[in-house]
Design an enzyme around this catalytic site. Structure first.
Site, short mmCIF file in Angstrom:
data_model
loop_
_atom_site.label_atom_id
_atom_site.label_comp_id
_atom_site.label_asym_id
_atom_site.label_seq_id
_atom_site.Cartn_x
_atom_site.Cartn_y
_atom_site.Cartn_z
CE LYS A 89 -4.39 -1.39 1.40
NZ LYS A 89 -4.22 -3.03 1.92
CD GLU A 111 -10.24 4.99 1.22
OE1 GLU A 111 -9.98 6.10 1.04
OE2 GLU A 111 -9.60 4.11 0.82
CB SER A 370 -0.03 -8.07 -1.14
OG SER A 370 -0.88 -9.14 -0.45
C1 LIG Z 1 -5.18 -4.20 1.77
C2 LIG Z 1 -4.31 -5.20 1.29
C3 LIG Z 1 -4.81 -6.08 0.35
C4 LIG Z 1 -6.05 -5.76 -0.60
O1 LIG Z 1 -5.96 -4.53 -1.40
P1 LIG Z 1 -5.71 -4.52 -2.93
O2 LIG Z 1 -6.13 -3.26 -3.29
O3 LIG Z 1 -6.65 -5.63 -3.72
O4 LIG Z 1 -4.47 -4.84 -3.06
C5 LIG Z 1 -4.12 -7.18 -0.09
N1 LIG Z 1 -3.02 -7.60 0.61
C6 LIG Z 1 -2.53 -6.83 1.76
C7 LIG Z 1 -1.29 -7.32 2.53
C8 LIG Z 1 -3.09 -5.59 2.18
O5 LIG Z 1 -2.88 -5.00 2.93
#
Ligand SMILES: *Cc1c(COP(=O)(O)O)cnc(C)c1O
Length: 386
Positions: A89, A111, A370
């Site tokens: 993020k 948000e 992610s």
């Molecule tokens: C917020 C988040 C997501 C989901 O958000 P996307 O916009 O779909 O990427 C996925 N993995 C992690 C670690 C997150 O913090």
């Protein structure tokens, strides 16, 4: 309504369905983004902070033990979990804050649902000396007390939203009305590849660094493109970032993994929510359906318009994984690789394990990790104890 459905379209999806005052603010934003996105000085600034503050480039790690255990395709992990604040993020947050600075704006609002985007935003606002206000549904502030404290520690003001159900949607509505009222000195920093134009395009631009790096890294390590790129999909920002530099490479399979408990693309229908058109889970009254996946970051009844389009055209595949399967993958990756994935990312890992088994040893899979699982340890502990 001053619909501006001709811009920011991905097939029939995306666009901008907004009241006139808000439309004007976002059209200005779109113009500013276009002005700076390829500006060499802006790019240089962005690279500087991605390297020195976020810690990029992060590795593309060969998951040797997992590959051996699963048998089949080689599994590589793109390590967004190693970024400052522990997930992808921050890539988008840094990009949008630099844009806000170029626009001469010193107040940022955002948000947050689970709190992760709020924490990333508050973090970067502290460093860039921006005034920071985070809107969060009242129900969510109670569930995520520690994240509220973390944001406050970073100097942000957290505003609990009591309207509606006190959830993410209500926080978005409040942030939008703040923007309309204070647009001259306020930047709305949206956290995923959703929302009206230009957000999906802008968020993709700032997240595409993920596949820009992974493409070079896989060419170095394997001297060929991957068979498949796998990423979890909530709003779709980490997935679109992980896909973007491969979209034109027809032989690379792009696979988005949704939680079975919030399978927006797999089970949704086209509808307009939050000012844009996408595949959406609707209840019998045609209202966005509340979802409840085990990973809070995947809790959204809509999805990015570009994913809706990539699914409709068949360029990308979308599959589902259950909470239980991702909980298993969470433990498996921890045990065999010493890497604890976020519960969101665990969905992608779970599917990659199935996929690898169905492919040959000559195949290569890149999984976008992610985020890291530290934030989920308490929750998993509670779930496993029961
Ligand atoms: C917020 C988040 C997501 C989901 O958000 P996307 O916009 O779909 O990427 C996925 N993995 C992690 C670690 C997150 O913090």
């Amino acid at each position: 309504m001053a619909d501006n459905v001709e811009t920011g379209l991905f097939g029939e999806f995306g666009g901008s369905y907004l009241p006139e005052d808000l439309q004007k603010v976002l059209s200005d934003l779109a113009e500013q983004f276009e002005k700076y996105r390829d500006d060499p000085e802006f790019e240089e600034d962005l690279s500087y902070y991605l390297k020195e503050y976020v810690g990029r480039e992060n590795p593309l790690t060969f998951a040797k033990n997992l590959t051996k255990k699963v048998g089949g395709a080689k599994i590589y992990l793109k390590r967004e979990d190693l970024n400052h604040t522990g997930a992808h993020k921050i890539n988008n947050v840094i990009g949008q804050i630099l844009l806000a600075k170029r626009m001469g704006i010193t107040r940022v609002i955002a948000e947050t649902g689970a709190g992760q985007h709020g924490v990333a935003t508050a973090t970067a606002c502290a460093m860039f000396e921006m005034d920071c206000t985070i809107y969060m549904g009242k129900t969510d502030t109670k569930r995520q007390e520690l994240n509220v404290f973390r944001m406050e520690l970073l100097g942000a003001k957290v505003v609990p939203v009591e309207k509606g159900q006190g959830r993410l949607k209500d926080a978005v509505d409040e942030a939008l009305s703040d923007l309309v009222e204070n647009y001259e000195n306020t930047f709305y920093l949206l956290g995923s590849a959703v929302g009206p134009h230009p957000f999906p395009t802008m968020v993709k631009h700032f997240q595409s660094v993920v596949s820009k790096e992974s493409k070079r890294q896989i060419m170095e390590k394997e001297n060929k493109l991957p068979t498949a790129v796998v990423a979890c999909v909530g709003g779709g920002s980490n997935a679109i970032g992980a896909f973007s530099h491969y979209i034109d490479e027809a032989e690379v399979r792009l696979i988005g993994v949704e939680p079975a408990e919030a399978a927006t693309i797999t089970k949704g229908v086209p509808a307009v929510i939050h000012g844009f058109k996408c595949l959406t889970l609707l209840d019998e009254n045609g209202e966005p359906q509340p979802t409840n996946p085990i990973a809070a970051g995947l809790d959204y009844p809509g999805v990015g318009p570009e994913h809706s389009h990539l699914s409709t055209t068949g360029r990308a595949e979308y599959v589902t994984v259950t909470g239980e399967e991702s909980l298993e993958a969470f433990q498996e990756l921890s045990k065999v690789e010493g890497i604890t994935p976020a519960l969101e990312s665990s969905h992608a890992i779970a599917h990659a394990i199935k996929l690898a088994q169905s492919l040959s040893k000559d195949d290569v899979i890149i999984v976008n990790l992610s985020g890291r699982g530290d934030k989920d340890i308490d929750q998993v502990y509670e779930m496993l104890k029961k």
